[in-house]
Design an enzyme around this catalytic site. Structure first.
Site, PDB file in Angstrom:
ATOM      1  N   SER A  94       0.811  -1.209   0.000  1.00 18.50           N
ATOM      2  CA  SER A  94       0.000   0.000   0.000  1.00 18.50           C
ATOM      3  C   SER A  94       0.851   1.268   0.000  1.00 18.50           C
ATOM      4  O   SER A  94       1.532   1.558  -0.969  1.00 18.50           O
ATOM      5  CB  SER A  94      -0.955  -0.032   1.195  1.00 18.50           C
ATOM      6  N   ASP A 237      -1.992   6.265  -3.371  1.00 20.76           N
ATOM      7  CA  ASP A 237      -0.869   5.537  -2.798  1.00 20.76           C
ATOM      8  C   ASP A 237      -0.521   4.364  -3.711  1.00 20.76           C
ATOM      9  O   ASP A 237      -1.008   4.284  -4.837  1.00 20.76           O
ATOM     10  CB  ASP A 237      -1.202   5.065  -1.384  1.00 20.76           C
ATOM     11  N   ASP A 241      -5.813   2.664  -3.109  1.00 19.92           N
ATOM     12  CA  ASP A 241      -7.037   2.630  -2.311  1.00 19.92           C
ATOM     13  C   ASP A 241      -7.241   3.930  -1.535  1.00 19.92           C
ATOM     14  O   ASP A 241      -8.164   4.049  -0.738  1.00 19.92           O
ATOM     15  CB  ASP A 241      -7.074   1.413  -1.376  1.00 19.92           C
TER      16      ASP A 241
END
Length: 453
Positions: A94, A237, A241
């Site tokens: 992430s 990112d 998300d």
């Protein structure tokens, strides 16, 4: 849970996270799921292909077929899992730095696994009670090529495309070299926006900026907004998300302010929203004005998702939820943070109001946020830092909340100290209407922690 934190398991590739470990995590998940097929996806990180190969081996060795989606945003992988009714293994770190990677597990309902299911996977992994397929029963591999296209098509059908197109918006977009570079530029163009980009080449070295969309990493996007005379800037990112915004002047918009603006549009009397314990007073104010209830959880998407599902089971309406880091949920669409969809909902808000971003978020200004990190080297040092945080909280003249770490509410300001769930850091958050007040609160906590070393 020792292995799975607030958003899966993550670590520095080759150190905390190895191919052998990823293989075992995937094999444990495949054992627990009792599924015929498992979807496998990754983001753009340089170690992603290696770890995806390891995960595919683990899944296949348990006798389960593998649907390999390739590089896709996390919300695209989640959409595929729900549509195909298969669980998923997502190789992604992430927002973490380039040297990190990780594994996130998704159920066949297209939702991250809740804590109890993660604990079952963890127990299987630690006990090594894996399913082992015979030589003629190992899983097969299928390469899926349309997961990104299907994801974009579904989003286009789920937002007010005509209103956005009629607004004639110019969007400056920074996917940060992540998986969103494959989907978001085309998506916003399909919405009728003029799109200009920076850092839009998928690249696991992240040469333009680090994956986390915080203000200090987004100077290029601010400059692009000004150079292109764009109406709004949007940053993602690494797994897309999250969505962080810039206004029409090229100024950074606090994630707490954009969340408050989206919540104010989406919440009605009797609704409930869910946020983490580092929630801004902005969202508290929005809920009070709307007559909605605010539920707090420990930080991390897993905890927010678990609470939303509990509220659904109790018959509650949760139209919007999320954190001030750009991770917003629109649960009626899908129970996943989705940077592109959040961006589109923000564009709907701009089209509806017919006003610039700065005006739309101005009611939610006036607060200053500070975030500091205190790094540690080993468990003993972490224990000393947490003991110091507990002592500091006990002595403070403030209202404490211990849902996740120690949050101290002073009436005019608050400070939170907690260990990161993904990095060897203790995080300190503070918010106040006066910048010096917020900075002093955060610095006081950091000084107390530093003294404990």
């Amino acid at each position: 849970m020792k292995i799975f934190g607030s958003s899966g398991t993550r670590g520095v590739a080759g150190e905390e996270l190895t191919p052998e470990f990823v293989l075992r995590v995937a094999k444990a998940a495949a054992t627990v799921w009792d599924a015929d097929r498992v979807a496998l996806a990754r983001d753009t990180r340089t170690t992603g292909a290696m770890f995806a190969d390891a995960a595919a081996t683990g899944i296949a060795s348990a006798g389960v077929d593998v649907d390999r989606l390739g590089v896709v945003p996390t919300p695209a992988a989640v959409r595929y899992c729900e549509a195909a009714a298969v669980p998923g293994v997502l190789v992604t770190a992430s927002h973490n730095p380039p040297e990190y990677n990780g594994v996130k597990l998704v159920g066949a309902d297209g939702v991250e696994l809740p804590v109890d299911r993660l604990e079952r996977v963890e127990e299987t992994l630690l006990a090594e009670t894996f399913a082992d397929a015979a030589w003629d029963e190992v899983g097969d591999t299928t390469h899926v090529h349309d997961a990104n296209a299907d994801y974009v098509e579904e989003m286009l059908a789920s937002v007010d495309r005509e209103a956005i197109a009629a607004a004639g918006l110019t969007v400056a977009l920074d996917p940060g070299h992540g998986a969103g570079a494959l989907t978001s530029p085309g998506f916003f163009r399909e919405l009728g926006c003029e799109v200009v980009t920076v850092n839009a080449q998928p690249d696991g070295h992240f040469p333009g900026r680090d994956p986390e969309p915080v203000e200090g990493n987004l100077d290029d996007l601010g400059r692009l907004v000004r150079a292109a005379d764009a109406d709004v800037g949007i940053a993602h990112d690494g797994d897309a998300d999250r969505a962080i915004f810039f206004d029409e002047r090229g100024d950074y918009v606090e994630g707490d302010a954009s969340l408050a603006a989206l919540a104010a549009r989406g919440l009605s009397a009797g609704d409930t929203t869910v946020a983490a314990v580092n929630v801004s007073q902005r969202l508290v104010d929005v809920c009070e004005e709307a007559g909605a209830t605010l539920e707090l959880t420990p930080i991390g998407s897993t905890n927010i998702i678990t609470r939303i599902r509990e509220l659904w089971a109790a018959g509650e309406s949760v139209p919007v939820a999320g954190e001030g880091n750009g991770g917003v949920f629109f649960p009626d669409h899908r129970l996943v943070r989705d940077g592109a969809f959040t961006g589109a909902k923000f564009l709907e808000l701009l089209a509806e109001r017919g006003r610039p971003v700065s005006d739309v978020v101005s009611p939610y200004g006036g607060y200053y946020n500070v975030r500091l990190n205190v790094e540690y080297g080993d468990q003993a040092e972490l224990d000393a830092l947490l003991e110091a945080a507990e002592s500091y909280a006990a002595a403070a003249d403030a209202r404490p909340t211990t849902i996740d770490g120690h949050r101290l509410d002073y009436g005019d300001a608050w400070v939170l100290v907690r260990p990161s769930g993904t990095e060897p850091k203790v995080r300190i958050y503070a918010e106040a209407r006066d910048r010096n007040r917020a900075e002093r609160l955060a610095e006081n906590v950091r000084e107390a922690l530093d003294a404990a070393r």
